[in-house]
Design an enzyme around this catalytic site. Structure first.
Site, PDB file in Angstrom:
ATOM      1  N   ASP A  90       0.825  -1.208   0.000  1.00 28.95           N
ATOM      2  CA  ASP A  90       0.000   0.000   0.000  1.00 28.95           C
ATOM      3  C   ASP A  90       0.859   1.258   0.000  1.00 28.95           C
ATOM      4  O   ASP A  90       1.416   1.637   1.025  1.00 28.95           O
ATOM      5  CB  ASP A  90      -0.912  -0.028   1.231  1.00 28.95           C
ATOM      6  CG  ASP A  90      -1.835   1.168   1.316  1.00 28.95           C
ATOM      7  OD1 ASP A  90      -2.042   1.840   0.285  1.00 28.95           O
ATOM      8  OD2 ASP A  90      -2.365   1.428   2.409  1.00 28.95           O
TER       9      ASP A  90
ATOM     10  N   ASP B  81      -1.789   5.398  -5.488  1.00 28.61           N
ATOM     11  CA  ASP B  81      -2.082   4.563  -4.324  1.00 28.61           C
ATOM     12  C   ASP B  81      -2.368   3.122  -4.738  1.00 28.61           C
ATOM     13  O   ASP B  81      -3.451   2.806  -5.225  1.00 28.61           O
ATOM     14  CB  ASP B  81      -3.275   5.150  -3.561  1.00 28.61           C
ATOM     15  CG  ASP B  81      -3.615   4.360  -2.308  1.00 28.61           C
ATOM     16  OD1 ASP B  81      -2.785   3.538  -1.882  1.00 28.61           O
ATOM     17  OD2 ASP B  81      -4.712   4.562  -1.758  1.00 28.61           O
TER      18      ASP B  81
END
EC number: 3.4.23.-
Length: 428
Positions: A126, A312
């Site tokens: 992440d 992201d």
């Protein structure tokens, strides 16, 4: 192989086309390593992906549209599988140091096996966060169901960080919190000893129910780390000095094997020129200017608000300014906002236009319309047509746009700690 024409980069100015404990120690054989990703064939659920993205960034939906009476949603119980059984699919070719990173729910999330203290745990990479935390045996038994959990007592290298805590909390009160320890972490043959790891003793139901993943490897900037009383470094920061180059590349193709790779920019994975844009890391994100957009063959338009974006890997969708979202779906035949789905839907037989978004001050990166068709979501009661959920949805007026995997899998992406910067190129 993708054609170069499918991944155009436009020069905005000229419209030219070109495509606190002991310091962690890192060991990386060959000074580069990769984490492979293999496609899975499970179904996905667009509204769930959107809710997860909103939860992550504390976004409160405010838009309303057609309600449940307009279409019949599909039953999401068809989604099957857990992170526990993903581990059995892992292949580890010794000569390359590669490990598998699975795309679950048809690219709804990318997960990878990570070894912590000798225990293999499937986790999510992440770039939108900076905490390394894992589901573990200190959680209530009910929270461990369906997960592969880390057991600190079975690791000879685990050390508790006395007095240290971490807490991830989102706008809708979702959370994970608890103590912190250090342990040896191995990803693809690259090892960090003394990596700080969050050991939650309490998590919200949203994390319990997400059985595809057993935790997060935060790859944002360490300034975003939540450990108290002293922030800790990410795995990326800890391994960076031992790499040939302090870079991570993402090659998240939707139609086959791809990977994350650290320490090297593999020129065989992309074609044509690579653009590089400056990143503003002050907020802890991989953030850059993004003040323009272009729908299909239309003109280049300017975004007045939310003129920045972040890359992201932990978000599935593209969450964009309402100006962009509304302009895009105005060009999609039959598109409408459905409050029951939480976003824009349209007949699945509709051909979607391309969307170009600014990457930095000078370039537009074009995502083909075929990449923006996220998932089937239900049946239109009136027409009987299958209804799809778009990969582009509203960011509900928040301060930044979020370019998740729908965007990232269209490109070969370089996250470079030098500068820092982000590079984009057309993938092979």
């Amino acid at each position: 192989m993708h054609s170069l024409q499918s991944f155009l980069f436009l020069l905005l100015l000229g419209y030219g086309v070109f495509a606190a404990p002991t310091s962690p120690q890192a060991q990386s054989q060959g000074r580069s390593f990769k984490v492979e990703r293999i496609k899975r064939g499970n179904s996905i659920h667009g509204p769930t992906a959107l809710r997860r993205a909103y939860r992550k960034f504390g976004i409160v939906p405010t838009t309303f549209g057609v309600d449940l009476s307009d279409f019949v949603p599909f039953n999401t119980t068809s989604i099957s599988g857990t992170a526990a059984n993903l581990v059995t699919d892992v292949q580890e070719p010794e000569q390359t140091g590669a490990v598998s990173a699975q795309s679950v729910q048809n690219d709804a999330a990318f997960v990878s096996p990570v070894t912590i203290g000798g225990q293999k745990i499937v986790m999510n990479f992440d770039t939108g966060s900076a905490d390394f935390w894992v589901m573990n045996t200190e959680l209530p038994a009910s929270a461990q169901v369906g997960h592969t959990v880390f057991d600190p007592s079975k690791s000879s290298t685990f050390k508790k960080m006395e007095g240290a805590t971490f807490e991830i909390k989102y706008g809708d009160s979702s959370f994970a919190n608890g103590g912190v320890g250090t342990d040896t972490v191995d990803i693809g043959g690259a090892t960090v000893t003394g990596q700080a790891i969050g050991i939650p003793t309490s998590v919200s139901n949203s994390f319990v129910e997400d059985t595809y993943s057993n935790g997060l490897v935060g790859l944002g900037f360490s300034s975003l780390n939540t450990v108290q009383p002293q922030q800790q470094k990410t795995f990326f920061d800890n391994i960076a000095d031992s790499l040939d180059k302090p870079v991570m590349t993402a090659h998240l193709k939707s139609d086959g094997v791809g990977e994350y790779e650290f320490g090297i920019i593999d020129q065989t994975k992309y074609q044509g020129d690579m653009i590089n844009v400056t990143v503003d890391s002050s907020g802890g994100f991989w953030q850059f200017q993004s003040a323009h957009y272009k729908v299909g063959d239309g003109p280049i338009q300017t975004i007045q608000n939310n003129a920045v974006a972040i890359a992201d890997t932990g978000t599935s969708l593209m969450l964009l300014d309402d100006t962009v979202v509304n302009a895009y779906y105005a060009q999609v035949k039959g598109a409408q906002y459905a409050s029951s789905a939480g976003g824009y839907i349209y007949p699945c037989n509709t051909e979607l236009p391309n969307l170009a978004v600014a990457v930095g001050a000078k370039h537009l990166a074009t995502v083909p319309g075929t990449f923006l068709d996220f998932a089937e979501v239900g049946i239109n009661k009136t027409t009987g047509q299958t209804v799809c959920f778009g990969g582009i949805q509203s960011n509900q007026g928040t301060s930044m746009q979020i370019l998740g995997d729908v965007f990232l899998k269209a490109f070969f992406v370089v996250f470079d700690l030098r500068g820092p910067s982000i590079g984009l190129a057309s993938p092979k």
